[in-house]
Design a protein around this motif. Structure first.
Motif, PDB file in Angstrom:
ATOM      1  N   SER A 196       0.833  -1.215   0.000  1.00 21.32           N
ATOM      2  CA  SER A 196       0.000   0.000   0.000  1.00 21.32           C
ATOM      3  C   SER A 196       0.860   1.254   0.000  1.00 21.32           C
ATOM      4  CB  SER A 196      -0.896   0.037   1.242  1.00 21.32           C
ATOM      5  OG  SER A 196      -1.760  -1.048   1.238  1.00 21.32           O
ATOM      6  N   ARG A 197       1.896   1.229   0.825  1.00 22.71           N
ATOM      7  CA  ARG A 197       2.772   2.404   0.939  1.00 22.71           C
ATOM      8  C   ARG A 197       3.474   2.679  -0.394  1.00 22.71           C
ATOM      9  NH1 ARG A 197       6.347   4.841   5.021  1.00 22.71           N
ATOM     10  NH2 ARG A 197       6.926   6.776   3.968  1.00 22.71           N
ATOM     11  N   LEU A 198       3.957   1.634  -1.036  1.00 20.72           N
ATOM     12  CA  LEU A 198       4.667   1.803  -2.312  1.00 20.72           C
ATOM     13  C   LEU A 198       3.701   2.247  -3.418  1.00 20.72           C
ATOM     14  CD1 LEU A 198       7.136  -1.226  -2.206  1.00 20.72           C
ATOM     15  CD2 LEU A 198       7.620   1.174  -1.673  1.00 20.72           C
ATOM     16  N   ALA A 199       2.473   1.713  -3.380  1.00 20.18           N
ATOM     17  CA  ALA A 199       1.473   2.113  -4.377  1.00 20.18           C
ATOM     18  C   ALA A 199       1.138   3.598  -4.202  1.00 20.18           C
ATOM     19  CB  ALA A 199       0.213   1.258  -4.230  1.00 20.18           C
ATOM     20  N   LYS A 200       0.998   4.015  -2.949  1.00 18.07           N
ATOM     21  CA  LYS A 200       0.667   5.407  -2.653  1.00 18.07           C
ATOM     22  C   LYS A 200       1.800   6.325  -3.135  1.00 18.07           C
ATOM     23  CE  LYS A 200      -0.096   8.099   1.434  1.00 18.07           C
ATOM     24  NZ  LYS A 200      -0.065   8.032   2.884  1.00 18.07           N
ATOM     25  N   GLU A 201       3.034   5.916  -2.857  1.00 20.21           N
ATOM     26  CA  GLU A 201       4.205   6.678  -3.292  1.00 20.21           C
ATOM     27  C   GLU A 201       4.213   6.802  -4.818  1.00 20.21           C
ATOM     28  OE1 GLU A 201       7.428   8.809  -3.838  1.00 20.21           O
ATOM     29  OE2 GLU A 201       6.575   8.484  -1.854  1.00 20.21           O
ATOM     30  N   ALA A 202       3.899   5.701  -5.506  1.00 22.27           N
ATOM     31  CA  ALA A 202       3.917   5.701  -6.970  1.00 22.27           C
ATOM     32  C   ALA A 202       2.899   6.691  -7.537  1.00 22.27           C
ATOM     33  CB  ALA A 202       3.621   4.301  -7.495  1.00 22.27           C
ATOM     34  N   VAL A 203       1.703   6.699  -6.938  1.00 26.96           N
ATOM     35  CA  VAL A 203       0.650   7.605  -7.410  1.00 26.96           C
ATOM     36  C   VAL A 203       1.072   9.067  -7.225  1.00 26.96           C
ATOM     37  CG1 VAL A 203      -1.729   8.362  -7.028  1.00 26.96           C
ATOM     38  CG2 VAL A 203      -1.184   5.922  -7.039  1.00 26.96           C
ATOM     39  N   LEU A 204       1.644   9.358  -6.054  1.00 25.83           N
ATOM     40  CA  LEU A 204       2.113  10.724  -5.787  1.00 25.83           C
ATOM     41  C   LEU A 204       3.213  11.121  -6.758  1.00 25.83           C
ATOM     42  CD1 LEU A 204       2.212  10.751  -1.880  1.00 25.83           C
ATOM     43  CD2 LEU A 204       0.773  12.187  -3.339  1.00 25.83           C
ATOM     44  N   ALA A 205       4.162  10.198  -6.965  1.00 23.55           N
ATOM     45  CA  ALA A 205       5.305  10.494  -7.830  1.00 23.55           C
ATOM     46  C   ALA A 205       4.878  10.646  -9.289  1.00 23.55           C
ATOM     47  CB  ALA A 205       6.352   9.389  -7.702  1.00 23.55           C
ATOM     48  N   ALA A 206       3.877   9.870  -9.707  1.00 24.16           N
ATOM     49  CA  ALA A 206       3.439   9.914 -11.111  1.00 24.16           C
ATOM     50  C   ALA A 206       2.670  11.198 -11.402  1.00 24.16           C
ATOM     51  CB  ALA A 206       2.578   8.701 -11.425  1.00 24.16           C
ATOM     52  N   GLY A 207       1.982  11.714 -10.376  1.00 23.65           N
ATOM     53  CA  GLY A 207       1.212  12.946 -10.585  1.00 23.65           C
ATOM     54  C   GLY A 207      -0.107  12.683 -11.293  1.00 23.65           C
ATOM     55  N   LYS A 208      -0.883  13.749 -11.447  1.00 23.79           N
ATOM     56  CA  LYS A 208      -2.215  13.634 -12.038  1.00 23.79           C
ATOM     57  C   LYS A 208      -2.120  13.114 -13.471  1.00 23.79           C
ATOM     58  CE  LYS A 208      -6.336  16.543 -12.231  1.00 23.79           C
ATOM     59  NZ  LYS A 208      -7.228  15.499 -11.681  1.00 23.79           N
ATOM     60  N   GLY A 209      -2.915  12.079 -13.761  1.00 24.93           N
ATOM     61  CA  GLY A 209      -2.904  11.513 -15.114  1.00 24.93           C
ATOM     62  C   GLY A 209      -1.625  10.763 -15.426  1.00 24.93           C
ATOM     63  N   GLY A 210      -0.841  10.457 -14.375  1.00 24.68           N
ATOM     64  CA  GLY A 210       0.466   9.822 -14.582  1.00 24.68           C
ATOM     65  C   GLY A 210       0.392   8.367 -15.019  1.00 24.68           C
ATOM     66  N   ARG A 211       1.494   7.914 -15.595  1.00 14.78           N
ATOM     67  CA  ARG A 211       1.608   6.505 -16.006  1.00 14.78           C
ATOM     68  C   ARG A 211       2.640   5.815 -15.128  1.00 14.78           C
ATOM     69  NH1 ARG A 211       0.471   4.270 -20.907  1.00 14.78           N
ATOM     70  NH2 ARG A 211       2.594   3.635 -21.383  1.00 14.78           N
ATOM     71  N   ILE A 212       2.245   4.653 -14.610  1.00 13.51           N
ATOM     72  CA  ILE A 212       3.098   3.897 -13.684  1.00 13.51           C
ATOM     73  C   ILE A 212       3.404   2.528 -14.295  1.00 13.51           C
ATOM     74  CG2 ILE A 212       3.209   2.843 -11.381  1.00 13.51           C
ATOM     75  CD1 ILE A 212       1.043   4.938 -10.515  1.00 13.51           C
ATOM     76  N   ALA A 213       4.672   2.125 -14.263  1.00 16.47           N
ATOM     77  CA  ALA A 213       5.033   0.768 -14.699  1.00 16.47           C
ATOM     78  C   ALA A 213       5.514  -0.027 -13.495  1.00 16.47           C
ATOM     79  CB  ALA A 213       6.141   0.828 -15.751  1.00 16.47           C
ATOM     80  N   CYS A 214       4.947  -1.226 -13.316  1.00 18.17           N
ATOM     81  CA  CYS A 214       5.404  -2.138 -12.251  1.00 18.17           C
ATOM     82  C   CYS A 214       6.178  -3.268 -12.923  1.00 18.17           C
ATOM     83  CB  CYS A 214       4.219  -2.737 -11.500  1.00 18.17           C
ATOM     84  SG  CYS A 214       3.271  -1.521 -10.571  1.00 18.17           S
ATOM     85  N   VAL A 215       7.476  -3.330 -12.668  1.00 16.83           N
ATOM     86  CA  VAL A 215       8.308  -4.363 -13.270  1.00 16.83           C
ATOM     87  C   VAL A 215       8.590  -5.429 -12.211  1.00 16.83           C
ATOM     88  CG1 VAL A 215      10.534  -4.854 -14.371  1.00 16.83           C
ATOM     89  CG2 VAL A 215       9.361  -2.680 -14.830  1.00 16.83           C
ATOM     90  N   SER A 216       8.014  -6.619 -12.410  1.00 16.76           N
ATOM     91  CA  SER A 216       8.167  -7.733 -11.451  1.00 16.76           C
ATOM     92  C   SER A 216       7.733  -7.342 -10.040  1.00 16.76           C
ATOM     93  CB  SER A 216       9.623  -8.232 -11.418  1.00 16.76           C
ATOM     94  OG  SER A 216      10.098  -8.460 -12.715  1.00 16.76           O
ATOM     95  N   ALA A 217       6.716  -6.493  -9.948  1.00 17.69           N
ATOM     96  CA  ALA A 217       6.219  -6.076  -8.627  1.00 17.69           C
ATOM     97  C   ALA A 217       4.696  -6.235  -8.579  1.00 17.69           C
ATOM     98  CB  ALA A 217       6.618  -4.627  -8.351  1.00 17.69           C
ATOM     99  N   PRO A 218       4.228  -7.496  -8.659  1.00 17.88           N
ATOM    100  CA  PRO A 218       2.783  -7.714  -8.779  1.00 17.88           C
ATOM    101  C   PRO A 218       1.967  -7.233  -7.583  1.00 17.88           C
ATOM    102  CG  PRO A 218       3.938  -9.813  -8.550  1.00 17.88           C
ATOM    103  CD  PRO A 218       4.981  -8.764  -8.740  1.00 17.88           C
ATOM    104  N   SER A 219       2.520  -7.306  -6.375  1.00 17.77           N
ATOM    105  CA  SER A 219       1.683  -6.913  -5.236  1.00 17.77           C
ATOM    106  C   SER A 219       1.430  -5.412  -5.229  1.00 17.77           C
ATOM    107  CB  SER A 219       2.264  -7.396  -3.906  1.00 17.77           C
ATOM    108  OG  SER A 219       3.623  -7.098  -3.784  1.00 17.77           O
ATOM    109  N   VAL A 220       2.391  -4.618  -5.728  1.00 16.64           N
ATOM    110  CA  VAL A 220       2.172  -3.170  -5.826  1.00 16.64           C
ATOM    111  C   VAL A 220       1.138  -2.899  -6.930  1.00 16.64           C
ATOM    112  CG1 VAL A 220       3.214  -0.913  -6.284  1.00 16.64           C
ATOM    113  CG2 VAL A 220       4.495  -2.643  -5.003  1.00 16.64           C
ATOM    114  N   TYR A 221       1.262  -3.635  -8.024  1.00 17.63           N
ATOM    115  CA  TYR A 221       0.296  -3.485  -9.121  1.00 17.63           C
ATOM    116  C   TYR A 221      -1.124  -3.743  -8.613  1.00 17.63           C
ATOM    117  CZ  TYR A 221      -2.313  -4.540 -13.375  1.00 17.63           C
ATOM    118  OH  TYR A 221      -3.266  -4.563 -14.359  1.00 17.63           O
ATOM    119  N   GLN A 222      -1.275  -4.815  -7.827  1.00 16.22           N
ATOM    120  CA  GLN A 222      -2.611  -5.145  -7.343  1.00 16.22           C
ATOM    121  C   GLN A 222      -3.168  -4.055  -6.422  1.00 16.22           C
ATOM    122  OE1 GLN A 222      -1.531  -9.324  -6.334  1.00 16.22           O
ATOM    123  NE2 GLN A 222      -3.516  -9.674  -7.262  1.00 16.22           N
ATOM    124  N   LYS A 223      -2.299  -3.474  -5.608  1.00 15.48           N
ATOM    125  CA  LYS A 223      -2.743  -2.371  -4.741  1.00 15.48           C
ATOM    126  C   LYS A 223      -3.192  -1.185  -5.600  1.00 15.48           C
ATOM    127  CE  LYS A 223      -2.696  -3.610  -0.599  1.00 15.48           C
ATOM    128  NZ  LYS A 223      -4.047  -3.863  -0.095  1.00 15.48           N
TER     129      LYS A 223
END
Length: 213
Positions: A63-90
């Motif tokens: 959850s913490r990493l997913a939240k960080e990713a959303v903040l870092a990507a910004g509004k309308g941002g694109r996020i890639a999860c490479v071999s990190a399925p649990s973050v993707y699911q969050k």
């Protein structure tokens, strides 16, 4: 006459779960992150196995990493999860939020996610679909499947190809020097936890001002 199979000891569901957990851990230790190795021991349906993919991170860490990713990507941002399925699911649980996400993963069971799933084998770091344009992701979160220099080197090629700049890497503390050299990332104070303890000390690394310090 009793049924023949009455003699076969039946494992309780608790024992089965423990056995499955043992296999998953053994697999993780051996780095056998292949769909074949995974399915070989799967007792439940795909859904139950998705839950088990969470053995990568504890729920709180994912959850913490997913939240960080959303903040870092910004509004309308694109996020890639490479071999990190649990973050993707969050990230998928936060549907309706203003971002998009792709998962690059060796385990083909994730193909149920449709176009967001991209089959990924780190041995061929740039063997990616043509529509996956270079530098098209605001942040890349990566968790290389093995703690080896070769694996980090190859995964780093993928990360550098995908990211516009921001990188969030999760790997062993022993990789600190190499991660800095390959990707210019620094260790964060935040310590990622796994649902089961791993033998190796695990850390997060970033190359931008993150909320993980």
């Amino acid at each position: 006459k009793m049924d023949d199979d009455d003699d076969i000891p039946q494992l309780s569901s608790h024992t089965l779960a423990a056995l499955q957990e043992f296999y998953l851990e053994q697999q993780q230790r051996e780095g056998m992150k292949t769909s074949q190795g995974f399915n070989q021991y799967s007792i439940g349906s795909i859904e139950e196995d998705w839950q088990l993919s969470q053995f990568w991170y504890s729920d709180e860490t994912a959850s913490r990493l997913a939240k960080e990713a959303v903040l870092a990507a910004g509004k309308g941002g694109r996020i890639a999860c490479v071999s990190a399925p649990s973050v993707y699911q969050k990230l998928k649980e936060q549907d309706g939020e203003d971002f998009s996400v792709c998962i690059l993963e060796y385990d083909r069971r994730f193909s149920v996610y449709g176009e967001e799933f991209i089959f990924y084998d780190y041995n061929h770091p740039l063997d990616l679909p043509e529509n996956l344009l270079p530098h098209s992701f605001d942040i890349v979160i990566a968790d290389p499947p093995y703690l080896s220099e070769e694996c980090l080197e190859k995964t780093a090629e993928t990360i550098k190809y995908l990211t516009k700049g921001k990188i969030l890497l999760c790997t062993g503390a022993v990789m600190e020097e190499q991660a800095a050299k390959l990707l210019g990332v620094k260790m964060c104070k935040f310590i990622p936890k796994h649902s089961r303890n791993l033998a190796n000390e695990f850390r997060c690394y970033v190359n931008y001002d993150s909320g993980l310090d």
